[in-house]
Design a protein around this motif. Sequence first.
Motif, PDB file in Angstrom:
ATOM      1  N   MET A 148      25.550  30.240 -24.030  1.00  0.00           N
ATOM      2  CA  MET A 148      24.324  30.539 -24.732  1.00  0.00           C
ATOM      3  C   MET A 148      24.280  32.024 -25.052  1.00  0.00           C
ATOM      4  O   MET A 148      24.605  32.856 -24.231  1.00  0.00           O
ATOM      5  N   VAL A 149      23.856  32.339 -26.264  1.00  0.00           N
ATOM      6  CA  VAL A 149      23.748  33.724 -26.694  1.00  0.00           C
ATOM      7  C   VAL A 149      22.323  34.191 -26.456  1.00  0.00           C
ATOM      8  O   VAL A 149      21.368  33.504 -26.784  1.00  0.00           O
ATOM      9  N   ILE A 150      22.192  35.361 -25.871  1.00  0.00           N
ATOM     10  CA  ILE A 150      20.875  35.921 -25.615  1.00  0.00           C
ATOM     11  C   ILE A 150      20.614  37.033 -26.614  1.00  0.00           C
ATOM     12  O   ILE A 150      21.430  37.937 -26.773  1.00  0.00           O
ATOM     13  N   ALA A 151      19.486  36.969 -27.300  1.00  0.00           N
ATOM     14  CA  ALA A 151      19.107  38.018 -28.247  1.00  0.00           C
ATOM     15  C   ALA A 151      18.563  39.209 -27.479  1.00  0.00           C
ATOM     16  O   ALA A 151      17.955  39.062 -26.431  1.00  0.00           O
ATOM     17  N   SER A 152      18.782  40.366 -28.031  1.00  0.00           N
ATOM     18  CA  SER A 152      18.253  41.579 -27.415  1.00  0.00           C
ATOM     19  C   SER A 152      17.570  42.401 -28.490  1.00  0.00           C
ATOM     20  O   SER A 152      17.584  42.051 -29.665  1.00  0.00           O
ATOM     21  N   TYR A 153      16.986  43.495 -28.094  1.00  0.00           N
ATOM     22  CA  TYR A 153      16.315  44.368 -29.047  1.00  0.00           C
ATOM     23  C   TYR A 153      17.300  45.256 -29.793  1.00  0.00           C
ATOM     24  O   TYR A 153      16.895  46.066 -30.592  1.00  0.00           O
TER      25      TYR A 153
ATOM     26  N   ALA B 200      24.810  38.425 -36.341  1.00  0.00           N
ATOM     27  CA  ALA B 200      24.920  37.300 -37.272  1.00  0.00           C
ATOM     28  C   ALA B 200      24.878  35.973 -36.525  1.00  0.00           C
ATOM     29  O   ALA B 200      24.265  35.004 -36.993  1.00  0.00           O
ATOM     30  N   GLU B 201      25.501  35.924 -35.369  1.00  0.00           N
ATOM     31  CA  GLU B 201      25.519  34.696 -34.579  1.00  0.00           C
ATOM     32  C   GLU B 201      24.115  34.305 -34.119  1.00  0.00           C
ATOM     33  O   GLU B 201      23.708  33.147 -34.218  1.00  0.00           O
ATOM     34  N   VAL B 202      23.351  35.276 -33.643  1.00  0.00           N
ATOM     35  CA  VAL B 202      21.991  35.006 -33.182  1.00  0.00           C
ATOM     36  C   VAL B 202      21.100  34.630 -34.362  1.00  0.00           C
ATOM     37  O   VAL B 202      20.283  33.707 -34.266  1.00  0.00           O
ATOM     38  N   LEU B 203      21.254  35.302 -35.483  1.00  0.00           N
ATOM     39  CA  LEU B 203      20.475  34.964 -36.673  1.00  0.00           C
ATOM     40  C   LEU B 203      20.739  33.522 -37.097  1.00  0.00           C
ATOM     41  O   LEU B 203      19.803  32.779 -37.435  1.00  0.00           O
TER      42      LEU B 203
ATOM     43  N   PHE C 215      18.940  31.129 -34.785  1.00  0.00           N
ATOM     44  CA  PHE C 215      17.519  31.044 -35.088  1.00  0.00           C
ATOM     45  C   PHE C 215      17.262  30.236 -36.357  1.00  0.00           C
ATOM     46  O   PHE C 215      16.253  29.531 -36.450  1.00  0.00           O
ATOM     47  N   GLU C 216      18.145  30.325 -37.330  1.00  0.00           N
ATOM     48  CA  GLU C 216      18.012  29.484 -38.526  1.00  0.00           C
ATOM     49  C   GLU C 216      18.017  28.011 -38.123  1.00  0.00           C
ATOM     50  O   GLU C 216      17.225  27.212 -38.633  1.00  0.00           O
ATOM     51  N   LEU C 217      18.900  27.662 -37.214  1.00  0.00           N
ATOM     52  CA  LEU C 217      18.966  26.275 -36.732  1.00  0.00           C
ATOM     53  C   LEU C 217      17.704  25.897 -35.963  1.00  0.00           C
ATOM     54  O   LEU C 217      17.147  24.807 -36.155  1.00  0.00           O
ATOM     55  N   TYR C 218      17.242  26.787 -35.091  1.00  0.00           N
ATOM     56  CA  TYR C 218      16.034  26.512 -34.310  1.00  0.00           C
ATOM     57  C   TYR C 218      14.821  26.318 -35.224  1.00  0.00           C
ATOM     58  O   TYR C 218      13.976  25.470 -34.965  1.00  0.00           O
ATOM     59  N   LEU C 219      14.732  27.110 -36.287  1.00  0.00           N
ATOM     60  CA  LEU C 219      13.580  27.021 -37.183  1.00  0.00           C
ATOM     61  C   LEU C 219      13.605  25.764 -38.049  1.00  0.00           C
ATOM     62  O   LEU C 219      12.600  25.425 -38.666  1.00  0.00           O
TER      63      LEU C 219
END
Length: 81
Positions: free
Chosen positions: A1-6, A11-14, A17-21
């Motif tokens: 699992m990839v964890i987003a940070s500040y 690109a992977e996290v973006l 999130f496209e998939l989650y949305l």
Amino acid sequence: MVIASYGEPSAEVLHIFELYLRDPDVRVRQSAVFATSFIGWQEFEKMLVYTASHDPDSRVAEIAESAIQIMRDSDWLSERA
């Protein structure tokens, strides 16, 4: 699992999130919208604008509109500069 940070946008996290949305589960979409406003990457704004105008659940759309405003009003961007 990839964890987003500040940090810098990933690109992977973006993509994740496209998939989650677009997930069929409204709770997944709501959670993704909440997370984008906390992470605050400008790259999320386009996704949130789309979600705000196209999500079949009115609550998700409302949350997306709020997340856009939170990101636009946030001073996190200036703090990271």
